[in-house]
Every structure is written in structure tokens, then in C-alpha cells.
Design a protein around this motif. Structure first.
Motif, PDB file in Angstrom:
ATOM      1  N   GLN A 682       0.840  -1.192   0.000  1.00 44.77           N
ATOM      2  CA  GLN A 682       0.000   0.000   0.000  1.00 44.77           C
ATOM      3  C   GLN A 682       0.876   1.244   0.000  1.00 44.77           C
ATOM      4  OE1 GLN A 682      -3.701   0.315   0.301  1.00 44.77           O
ATOM      5  NE2 GLN A 682      -2.985   2.292  -0.451  1.00 44.77           N
ATOM      6  N   ASN A 683       0.488   2.235  -0.825  1.00 47.57           N
ATOM      7  CA  ASN A 683       1.103   3.557  -0.787  1.00 47.57           C
ATOM      8  C   ASN A 683       0.236   4.457   0.083  1.00 47.57           C
ATOM      9  OD1 ASN A 683       3.123   2.787  -2.625  1.00 47.57           O
ATOM     10  ND2 ASN A 683       1.787   3.232  -4.358  1.00 47.57           N
ATOM     11  N   THR A 684       0.850   5.161   1.029  1.00 47.56           N
ATOM     12  CA  THR A 684       0.102   5.959   1.994  1.00 47.56           C
ATOM     13  C   THR A 684       0.702   7.354   2.114  1.00 47.56           C
ATOM     14  OG1 THR A 684      -0.480   3.988   3.269  1.00 47.56           O
ATOM     15  CG2 THR A 684      -0.696   6.097   4.391  1.00 47.56           C
ATOM     16  N   LEU A 685      -0.184   8.342   2.212  1.00 48.98           N
ATOM     17  CA  LEU A 685       0.224   9.728   2.444  1.00 48.98           C
ATOM     18  C   LEU A 685      -0.379  10.191   3.760  1.00 48.98           C
ATOM     19  CD1 LEU A 685       1.513  12.409   1.390  1.00 48.98           C
ATOM     20  CD2 LEU A 685      -0.733  12.939   0.421  1.00 48.98           C
ATOM     21  N   SER A 686       0.466  10.681   4.650  1.00 52.07           N
ATOM     22  CA  SER A 686       0.023  11.207   5.939  1.00 52.07           C
ATOM     23  C   SER A 686       0.449  12.669   6.039  1.00 52.07           C
ATOM     24  CB  SER A 686       0.630  10.398   7.084  1.00 52.07           C
ATOM     25  OG  SER A 686       0.352  10.991   8.333  1.00 52.07           O
ATOM     26  N   LEU A 687      -0.504  13.543   6.330  1.00 51.21           N
ATOM     27  CA  LEU A 687      -0.224  14.985   6.356  1.00 51.21           C
ATOM     28  C   LEU A 687      -0.771  15.593   7.636  1.00 51.21           C
ATOM     29  CD1 LEU A 687       0.690  17.641   4.900  1.00 51.21           C
ATOM     30  CD2 LEU A 687      -1.614  17.754   3.948  1.00 51.21           C
ATOM     31  N   TYR A 688       0.058  16.408   8.290  1.00 51.60           N
ATOM     32  CA  TYR A 688      -0.374  17.182   9.455  1.00 51.60           C
ATOM     33  C   TYR A 688      -0.039  18.644   9.203  1.00 51.60           C
ATOM     34  CZ  TYR A 688      -0.736  19.026  14.204  1.00 51.60           C
ATOM     35  OH  TYR A 688      -1.078  19.775  15.301  1.00 51.60           O
ATOM     36  N   GLY A 689      -0.986  19.540   9.492  1.00 49.98           N
ATOM     37  CA  GLY A 689      -0.752  20.967   9.292  1.00 49.98           C
ATOM     38  C   GLY A 689      -1.324  21.783  10.417  1.00 49.98           C
ATOM     39  N   GLN A 690      -0.628  22.869  10.741  1.00 48.27           N
ATOM     40  CA  GLN A 690      -1.091  23.734  11.826  1.00 48.27           C
ATOM     41  C   GLN A 690      -0.735  25.180  11.500  1.00 48.27           C
ATOM     42  OE1 GLN A 690      -1.037  22.116  15.798  1.00 48.27           O
ATOM     43  NE2 GLN A 690       0.002  23.926  16.545  1.00 48.27           N
ATOM     44  N   ASN A 691      -1.732  26.062  11.578  1.00 51.20           N
ATOM     45  CA  ASN A 691      -1.546  27.499  11.358  1.00 51.20           C
ATOM     46  C   ASN A 691      -1.977  28.237  12.615  1.00 51.20           C
ATOM     47  OD1 ASN A 691      -1.195  28.068   8.116  1.00 51.20           O
ATOM     48  ND2 ASN A 691      -2.348  26.190   8.545  1.00 51.20           N
ATOM     49  N   THR A 692      -1.113  29.088  13.141  1.00 47.88           N
ATOM     50  CA  THR A 692      -1.415  29.868  14.328  1.00 47.88           C
ATOM     51  C   THR A 692      -1.349  31.348  13.982  1.00 47.88           C
ATOM     52  OG1 THR A 692      -0.446  28.150  15.724  1.00 47.88           O
ATOM     53  CG2 THR A 692      -0.833  30.290  16.731  1.00 47.88           C
ATOM     54  N   PHE A 693      -2.426  32.076  14.311  1.00 48.48           N
ATOM     55  CA  PHE A 693      -2.525  33.490  13.969  1.00 48.48           C
ATOM     56  C   PHE A 693      -2.623  34.321  15.250  1.00 48.48           C
ATOM     57  CE2 PHE A 693      -4.527  30.935  10.672  1.00 48.48           C
ATOM     58  CZ  PHE A 693      -3.917  31.402   9.515  1.00 48.48           C
ATOM     59  N   SER A 694      -1.812  35.372  15.334  1.00 50.48           N
ATOM     60  CA  SER A 694      -1.914  36.346  16.422  1.00 50.48           C
ATOM     61  C   SER A 694      -2.838  37.462  15.967  1.00 50.48           C
ATOM     62  CB  SER A 694      -0.529  36.899  16.777  1.00 50.48           C
ATOM     63  OG  SER A 694       0.306  35.879  17.267  1.00 50.48           O
ATOM     64  N   LEU A 695      -3.980  37.590  16.646  1.00 47.68           N
ATOM     65  CA  LEU A 695      -5.007  38.550  16.258  1.00 47.68           C
ATOM     66  C   LEU A 695      -4.936  39.788  17.141  1.00 47.68           C
ATOM     67  CD1 LEU A 695      -7.952  35.998  15.828  1.00 47.68           C
ATOM     68  CD2 LEU A 695      -6.326  36.798  14.110  1.00 47.68           C
ATOM     69  N   PRO A 696      -5.632  40.874  16.758  1.00 50.56           N
ATOM     70  CA  PRO A 696      -5.640  42.090  17.591  1.00 50.56           C
ATOM     71  C   PRO A 696      -6.187  41.820  18.992  1.00 50.56           C
ATOM     72  CG  PRO A 696      -6.501  42.542  15.392  1.00 50.56           C
ATOM     73  CD  PRO A 696      -6.342  41.055  15.487  1.00 50.56           C
ATOM     74  N   LYS A 697      -5.774  42.666  19.927  1.00 49.97           N
ATOM     75  CA  LYS A 697      -6.230  42.658  21.311  1.00 49.97           C
ATOM     76  C   LYS A 697      -5.846  41.370  22.038  1.00 49.97           C
ATOM     77  CE  LYS A 697     -10.052  45.853  20.535  1.00 49.97           C
ATOM     78  NZ  LYS A 697     -11.498  46.116  20.747  1.00 49.97           N
ATOM     79  N   GLY A 698      -4.738  40.752  21.616  1.00 54.26           N
ATOM     80  CA  GLY A 698      -4.197  39.616  22.341  1.00 54.26           C
ATOM     81  C   GLY A 698      -4.840  38.288  22.053  1.00 54.26           C
ATOM     82  N   TYR A 699      -5.719  38.206  21.066  1.00 56.78           N
ATOM     83  CA  TYR A 699      -6.342  36.932  20.723  1.00 56.78           C
ATOM     84  C   TYR A 699      -5.412  36.114  19.829  1.00 56.78           C
ATOM     85  CZ  TYR A 699     -10.887  38.445  22.519  1.00 56.78           C
ATOM     86  OH  TYR A 699     -11.914  38.848  23.336  1.00 56.78           O
ATOM     87  N   LYS A 700      -5.561  34.796  19.915  1.00 54.95           N
ATOM     88  CA  LYS A 700      -4.875  33.882  19.014  1.00 54.95           C
ATOM     89  C   LYS A 700      -5.877  32.911  18.426  1.00 54.95           C
ATOM     90  CE  LYS A 700      -0.036  33.596  20.432  1.00 54.95           C
ATOM     91  NZ  LYS A 700       1.045  32.669  20.848  1.00 54.95           N
ATOM     92  N   MET A 701      -5.613  32.492  17.186  1.00 52.21           N
ATOM     93  CA  MET A 701      -6.473  31.509  16.534  1.00 52.21           C
ATOM     94  C   MET A 701      -5.594  30.431  15.911  1.00 52.21           C
ATOM     95  SD  MET A 701      -9.329  31.950  13.498  1.00 52.21           S
ATOM     96  CE  MET A 701      -8.115  32.303  12.223  1.00 52.21           C
ATOM     97  N   GLU A 702      -6.057  29.193  15.978  1.00 63.11           N
ATOM     98  CA  GLU A 702      -5.309  28.084  15.406  1.00 63.11           C
ATOM     99  C   GLU A 702      -6.231  27.247  14.529  1.00 63.11           C
ATOM    100  OE1 GLU A 702      -2.673  25.423  17.915  1.00 63.11           O
ATOM    101  OE2 GLU A 702      -4.303  24.044  17.419  1.00 63.11           O
ATOM    102  N   ILE A 703      -5.770  26.965  13.330  1.00 58.98           N
ATOM    103  CA  ILE A 703      -6.449  26.038  12.427  1.00 58.98           C
ATOM    104  C   ILE A 703      -5.488  24.877  12.186  1.00 58.98           C
ATOM    105  CG2 ILE A 703      -7.519  25.706  10.171  1.00 58.98           C
ATOM    106  CD1 ILE A 703      -8.035  28.707  10.080  1.00 58.98           C
TER     107      ILE A 703
END
Length: 805
Positions: A682-703
Motif C-alpha cells: 500500500q502507498n500511503t500519504l500522511s499529512l499534518y498541518g497547523q496554522n497559528t494566527f496572532s489577532l488584535p487585542k491579544g487573541y490567538k487563533m489556530e487552524i
């Protein structure tokens, strides 16, 4: 036995005799401080040749701000010191002429990039790619709040969890789990259950080590996953409080408190955490056997109450010697309720002939108690000694009630009924002792070590027939199984640098003695299996530093995966009316040879290609028994070959956007050594991704998210694609003392698995999952002294020279 003991005594003598063989090589040392004379942890020191600006080597400071650059030849150099939030510092010319150089105290200046007063907050990157491991910094992953240690492994880059809770790294199963640099002696279901009681709030980082050196245990085909628990190094008294709620199909609650009291002579620390609430899982198995279809659908609700406690004390006798003790306890109670419905249909018909309605109600109480005593000696000349003594007890008391009712096809008439009750206690006693020694030797670093471990397990299985409400023991179906194991180990490891080349090699020798014995009324013909075998595990690697930003490494290691003691118990025991489980006392260990070529650019982007050969691969298979029953057993079924390409890249796009991507593409080939096993690739592809954003007023968001293409689990299940998309937010209040996190996990509900397997004349189409689509909310409050700033976080991925390749 006497001869083996003499060998280890000889090794110990050689260790101490070698202390005086060599003298320290030229060393450059110093201490990096900030403007308040506080230590700067994880600052990067790059040594360059002054004449042509050639990069020589790089190290990082420890938590005291200290650094040592060892094995430096005579010449003239300069050092460039960097740390996030500070202006780079370039030393004056450093001339080496056969003597060590002490640069003394070096003060860094905070960057002033704005006219306004700013607070410098240095954070570890989400993932650090190093020469010998990948580090997943849990606290910088917003969606990790409220999860268990086991759930965190699903988020770790390059790690896959299959339908039997096996961990897969670079296409291989058989990962050895370490807790705070110490191998866990638990295996299989016991280890999984223990990891599920560890809280993410107690975890600092997860290290994935795919090519361990000889210093590490040889166990683990796919390498080592080291779970690093939190340990504050701030002077004074400080701590944190945390509470959270997770809602999937049910609500689950977590809370924790940790404290740390530290002064110049001692450190006392502790953590308490708990987790309680219900969770849901399901599994559907469409089994075809002897022209009959068994369409089983099961649902389970677990009610979990777990408590964890850890206390530790370190005494810094002087600058060279530290004594420490650690006591840990884990107490877990799980009440499980499983309901299943299995229509039994003859092939070619649409209506069932019978329907089995079955249940399984269990109550499991588990306790883990461990104690560790440690002594560490380390001086500035390169000598170090570390001695550990560990003792632990693991107890698992489980009772299980299984009612089974057979109805006619339209479920209007009860045809037969049986009810069984089981009591299955497990007691494990563990003792280990080890000593590790390092010194400078022949212009390099020599490491020697020995270890002894003794594990005693007692497994009871009491089978009762419930008749008219009374439980009557069935001695023919009951048994006791004991398994004792001793492992003697010794190793050496050598590391030396030649200009741009770093060479490391070592050898580990392990002698394993085991004795498994079954006590029962049944004559299985294999009631006792004793083994005594010795294995050699070479490892090595060579790294070439092309220039300041590019390096190439070639590494090799040989590993072993020993069977779990549950898999060796030959007795058959009942899972339900149609399914049994039994062990295989003749199950052989599987051995793996790994070779890996990797390239690292700018200490961040790592590309690697590896090849692994696994001999005597063992897998959990389901086999037919009679007309309608089946049993689960672990067998050596194939040889496995894996070719893996991996790419890891953590970076910062700009001041407000950080990303991390990890990709594994591998081809897995199973060549059958068992006639009932179907060779498959079997051929297999495994992918992990993470994006972290620093938003105004000290908020953070992660996708963040992960995706696995079709793959093979356990050598038998061919699984369709699956993955998960996660979203999280964070906000800090009250001068960053209070942190609030809100996370949404598996938003699209794409993590349930679907697959099929075949072994001999039996085939199964299955799917399963759990309440992975969840909402989590967590609050954490930090309190205490700010006498010394918390450890500054590393900016790049290089490690001190003493770490192995």
C-alpha cells in the motif's frame, strides 16, 4: 547467571578506569544573561572561524544560561549569540592555544523595534525539528486543552493511531513510550489506558525519536515517543490552576493544580489532576464465515474517573551533585456499558435466521504507584554520571458481566440465553536500576551504561456461570497466568567531531530471560514457555555540516519489539458468545533494521528518506473456529518493508502567522510467511498541518488538521482515508496570568475509520469511531513568584554538541 554478572561487573570497572584515560579538550564556555542579570535559556551560540567566516558548530544555553563548546582546535574564532527578543551579540576574537577559554558573563540587550514600551514574550515554536528528534510543544497547541496524553499523540506530527490503538510512526508499528526520559514497562491495553489518564495540562512536549542511539532501550521497532511532563525552573514559589470541560456526546470535566518551590539548594514540586465524565464509541463488524453473515453493531459508553498525583524533590548538594526523588500515583475507575446486536444471515438470504442481543458491563479499577531515586554528577571538564533506581506496582481489578440472548429472525421469540461473569485481576511489580556515564575521550565524547530490569506479572481469569442470579465458578474455564522477565543491558556510545563532520556510533547488548506459566484445568500442551536469548543492537550516524544553514545526516539502528505478556497467555477466554481471545506462547519477537538519510536547512526544513525491514512481523488476526465462532490471536505473519519520505517545516510567515507542516509518504510491503496471511502492499500519504494566527487585542487563533490516505493497519486491515479538521481560540487576561481557550475538534466528523480484513477463510468489513467531534473550553491561571523569569524559549532547532545525532 554468575558469568553474566561478571560481565557487568567488568563493564563497571572499565567505566571507572576510563575516567582518567583522557583529559578534557579545548573548551569555550560562558554564561548568557539579560539586562537584569537573569539567565537566558536556549540562546543560540554559533561559532565561526574569524578568517573566512566558516561556520564551525553551534550550541544552546541551559536553563542557567550556561554553554560549553567542546573539542575546539587551536585557532581564532568569533561567537554570535542569538535569542528571540534580543539583539544579536558578536564576541571579540577568541584565540585558542591549547587551553580552555572562559568568556564569562555576556549580557544581551532587548530589541527596541518600537517607540512604545513593549514586553518581550519568547515562545517555543509549535514544532522543533532537530538532528535526532522532532519536538511537539504541546502548550503552544491551542486545541490540545482538555485532552488526554493519548489523544495528544493523535496530534503529534507523523504519528498515526490505528483502530486497535496501535501507534504508527513512519509506516511502522511498535513504538516504545517514555515518560520523562524513562521507558514505560506497560504494554498493550494497559499502556493505552494509562496514557488516557494523563492530562494535556501536565504535558510540556512530545518528542518523536525515530533513530535512537545505543543509550536508549532497544525496544520499539518505530523508535521512541518521549512524553515530557511539566517541570518549572523558576525560583520562588509558583504554580497554576486549570479547569476545563469537553462536550461530545457527553460532558467530560478536567481540573489540575501544580506548584513548584525552588531555591538555590532545593526544589520541591507537585501536580494533581483529574478527569471524569462519559465518552462514547462504536464498532461495526460485517463478518463472513462458512457462507454465513454476522452483522455485529456495538456501542459503548465509558464513565471514567481518573486521578493523577506527582510529588518530587531535588537537592542540589553542590555545583556538581544533585539528588532527587519522585513519587507518582495514578488511580483510575472506568465503568463501561456495551450493547451489541448481531443478525445472523445465510448468504443469499435477506432475512436473518437468528439475532444475538449481547451486552458487556464492566467495572475496572486501576492503580499505578511508582518511586524513583536519582543521583546526578556533572562537572565542567566533561565528566557526568547518572544513577536511577525505580520501583513500581501496577494493579488492575476488572469485573465483567456478559448477558447473551438468541432470538428468532424477527426477534419475537427468545430461543436461548446464557449469562457469564468474569473477574480478571492483573498485578505487575517492576524494579529497574541503571547507571550512565559520559566523559571526553580521544577528542570526542564517550558514553557507557548498564541497566537491569525485573518485571513480575500475575494475571487471573475467573469464569462464572450466572444461574438463577447466582455466580457459580467454572474451573474448566478459569486460569492463572504468570510471566516473569529479566533484562540485562549494557551499551557504549561514542561521538566525535571532525571539522564539518560529526560521527556517532554505539552498540547495545541485551540479554532477555522470560518465564511464562499457565495454571488451569485445560491441557493446552504449552502451559509453560521459558526463553533466554541475547541480542546485539548496533547504531550509528554521520552528519556533514555543509555550511551554516545546511546539513546532511545518515543514520542506522537495529531495534526489537517483544510480545506483550497478554499476547503470550495460551488460555482462551470469552469476549462474547461468538468471539474468543487467546494468546500465543510461541510468538517470536520482531526485529527491525532502519537506515535514514536526512537533510536539514536552516535548522527548520527537514527532508528525509528511510528504509526499514521488519522480520517476523506479528499482527493481531481473527481466525474462524467452528461454524459460527471466531477467535483473536497474535501471530508472526509476514516480513515488512517500508520506504518512507518525510518533510517537516515549521516557520514563521510574519509576526502574526506561524505554520507547521509535516508530510510522510510511504510504501508498505507485507510479504507473507504464514500461509493464511494475504501478502499486500500500500502507498500511503500522511499529512499534518497547523496554522497559528496572532489577532488584535491579544487573541490567538489556530487552524489545524491531519489527513491519512488509504493505509494498512496491523498488517491486516486495509483502511480508507480519514482525517480531522480542528479550530481553536485563545485569549490571555490579567497580565497573562489567566488563559482561556476554546477549541472545536473534528469539525467535519471525518476521523471514524472504515476498512476490511481477510485471514484464511474469514473476512471482515468494519468501521468504528468515537465521539471525536467535540467542543472544549479550558481556563488556566498561573500564580506565584516572578523572582526569575521563566525559561526563555529556543528560537532554532540546534542542540548542544553532547546530544547524539
Amino acid at each position: 547467571m554468575y558469568g553474566k554478572s561478571n560481565k557487568f561487573i567488568l563493564i563497571i570497572v572499565l567505566v571507572f578506569l576510563s575516567m582518567n584515560i583522557s583529559k578534557a579538550q579545548n573548551t569555550i564556555k560562558g554564561i548568557v544573561l539579560d539586562e537584569q542579570s537573569k539567565p537566558v535559556d536556549a540562546a543560540t551560540i554559533s561559532l565561526i572561524r574569524s578568517s573566512n567566516k566558516e561556520f564551525i558548530t553551534g550550541v544552546i544555553t541551559n536553563n542557567k544560561g550556561e554553554f560549553n563548546i567542546e573539542n575546539i582546535k587551536d585557532g581564532t574564532y568569533q561567537g554570535i549569540i542569538s535569542s528571540l527578543g534580543f539583539t544579536d551579540y558578536t564576541t571579540a576574537l577568541i584565540t585558542i592555544q591549547g587551553e580552555d577559554v572562559d568568556l564569562g558573563r555576556i549580557s544581551l540587550v532587548i530589541k527596541t523595534e518600537s517607540l512604545d514600551e513593549v514586553t518581550v514574550v519568547a515562545e517555543k515554536p509549535i514544532v522543533q525539528v532537530m538532528a535526532d528528534k522532532t519536538v511537539f510543544n504541546v502548550q503552544n497547541t491551542l486545541s490540545a486543552s482538555g485532552t488526554s496524553g493519548y489523544e495528544l499523540l493523535r496530534k503529534a506530527p507523523g504519528v498515526i493511531v490505528d483502530n486497535n490503538d496501535n501507534l504508527i510512526v513512519e509506516g511502522k508499528t511498535g513504538v516504545l513510550i517514555y515518560i520523562d526520559d524513562k521507558p514505560s514497562v506497560l504494554r498493550g491495553e494497559d499502556l493505552t489506558n494509562y496514557l488516557k489518564t494523563i492530562q494535556s495540562s501536565d504535558v510540556e512536549a512530545i518528542e518523536i525519536i525515530t533513530q535512537p542511539s545505543s543509550k536508549y532501550e532497544a525496544e520499539g521497532n518505530a523508535g521512541i515517543i518521549n512524553i515530557k511532563l511539566k517541570r518549572d525552573k523558576t525560583l520562588g514559589t509558583n504554580g497554576s490552576l486549570s479547569a476545563g470541560i469537553t462536550y461530545g456526546d457527553f460532558a467530560r470535566y478536567t481540573s489540575s493544580v501544580s506548584f513548584n518551590t525552588r531555591n538555590k539548594k532545593s526544589n520541591f514540586f507537585g501536580t494533581y489532576s483529574n478527569r471524569f465524565g462519559k465518552s462514547f464509541s462504536f464498532i461495526d463488524l460485517f463478518r463472513t464465515q462458512n457462507n454465513t453473515i454476522f452483522d455485529a453493531k456495538s456501542e459503548t459508553v465509558n464513565d471514567n474517573n481518573s486521578n493523577n498525583l506527582k510529588l518530587g524533590y531535588d537537592y542540589f548538594a553542590n555545583k556538581k551533585s544533585t539528588f532527587g526523588i519522585i513519587l507518582t500515583g495514578n488511580f483510575n475507575n472506568v465503568i463501561s456499558d456495551t450493547d451489541s446486536r448481531t443478525p445472523i444471515i445465510r448468504q443469499g438470504n435477506s432475512n436473518p435466521e437468528q439475532v444475538l442481543i449481547a451486552g458487556s458491563d464492566s467495572d475496572t479499577q486501576t492503580s499505578n504507584l511508582y518511586a524513583n531515586a536519582n543521583y546526578r554528577y556533572s562537572d565542567t571538564l566533561g565528566y557526568s554520571m547518572n544513577i536511577d533506581l525505580d520501583y513500581g506496582q501496577y494493579n488492575n481489578d476488572r469485573t465483567n458481566l456478559q448477558p447473551n440472548q438468541y432470538f428468532n429472525g424477527d426477534e419475537t421469540e427468545l430461543q436461548s440465553e446464557t449469562t457469564n461473569f468474569f473477574s480478571t485481576p492483573i498485578d505487575i511489580t517492576i524494579f529497574t536500576s541503571k547507571a550512565d556515564y559520559e566523559q571526553n575521550f580521544l577528542k570526542g565524547k564517550l558514553g557507557l551504561g548498564i541497566k537491569y530490569s525485573n518485571i513480575n506479572t500475575e494475571n487471573g481469569f475467573d469464569f462464572f456461570d450466572r444461574i438463577s442470579g447466582q455466580d457459580i465458578i467454572n474451573l474448566d474455564q478459569s486460569n492463572d497466568f504468570t510471566y516473569d522477565e529479566e533484562i540485562y543491558a549494557a551499551y557504549f556510545n561514542y561521538n566525535r567531531k571532525f571539522k564539518k563532520i560529526n560521527l556517532q556510533f554505539g552498540l547495545r547488548v541485551e540479554q532477555t530471560k522470560s518465564d511464562g506459566q499457565l495454571f488451569s484445568r485445560q491441557d493446552t500442551g504449552d502451559d509453560r514457555v521459558k526463553r533466554d536469548y541475547t541480542d546485539f543492537f548496533p547504531s550509528g550516524g554521520i552528519t556533514y555540516q555543509m555550511n551554516q544553514k545546511n546539513s546532511i545526516a545518515l543514520t542506522y539502528s537495529r531495534r526489537i519489539q517483544r510480545p506483550n505478556y497478554q499476547n503470550l497467555n495460551p488460555f482462551e477466554f470469552k469476549l462474547n458468545e461468538l468471539s474468543f481471545r487467546k494468546g500465543n506462547p510461541f510468538l517470536q519477537p520482531q526485529y527491525t533494521d532502519n537506515i535514514k538519510l536526512s537533510h536539514t536547512h536552516n535548522y527548520r526544513l527537514t527532508t528525509a528518506i528511510s528504509y526499514s525491514f521488519v522480520g517476523d512481523y506479528f499482527a493481531q488476526v481473527t481466525e474462524a473456529q467452528g461454524e459460527d465462532q471466531n477467535f483473536i490471536i497474535t501471530r508472526n505473519v509476514a516480513d515488512q518493508k517500508i520506504i518512507n519520505l518525510s518533510i517537516s517545516y515549521p516557520t514563521k510567515i510574519n509576526n502574526w502567522w506561524s505554520v507547521y507542516y509535516s508530510l510522510n509518504a510511504y510504501r508498505s510491503i507485507f510479504e507473507a510467511t504464514n500461509q493464511d496471511f494475504v501478502s499486500v502492499s500500500q502507498n500511503t500519504l500522511s499529512l499534518y498541518g497547523q496554522n497559528t494566527f496572532s489577532l488584535p487585542k491579544g487573541y490567538k487563533m489556530e487552524i489545524s488538521g491531519w489527513f491519512n490516505s488509504p493505509s494498512i493497519w496491523g498488517g491486516t486491515y486495509q483502511i480508507k482515508s480519514l482525517g480531522s479538521l480542528n479550530l481553536a481560540f485563545q485569549k490571555r487576561f490579567f497580565s497573562d496570568k489567566l488563559t482561556a481557550r476554546l477549541a472545536f475538534n473534528d469539525i467535519l466528523y471525518t476521523s471514524p475509520w472504515h476498512g476490511d480484513t481477510r485471514f484464511g477463510d474469514l473476512s471482515i468489513q468494519g468501521n468504528g469511531g468515537w465521539d471525536s467531534r467535540q467542543v472544549r473550553f479550558n481556563l488556566t491561571y498561573n500564580f506565584g513568584s516572578k523572582e526569575v523569569k521563566k525559561s526563555r524559549k529556543r528560537k532554532t532547532g540546534i542542540e548542544d554538541e553532547k546530544n547524539r545525532i
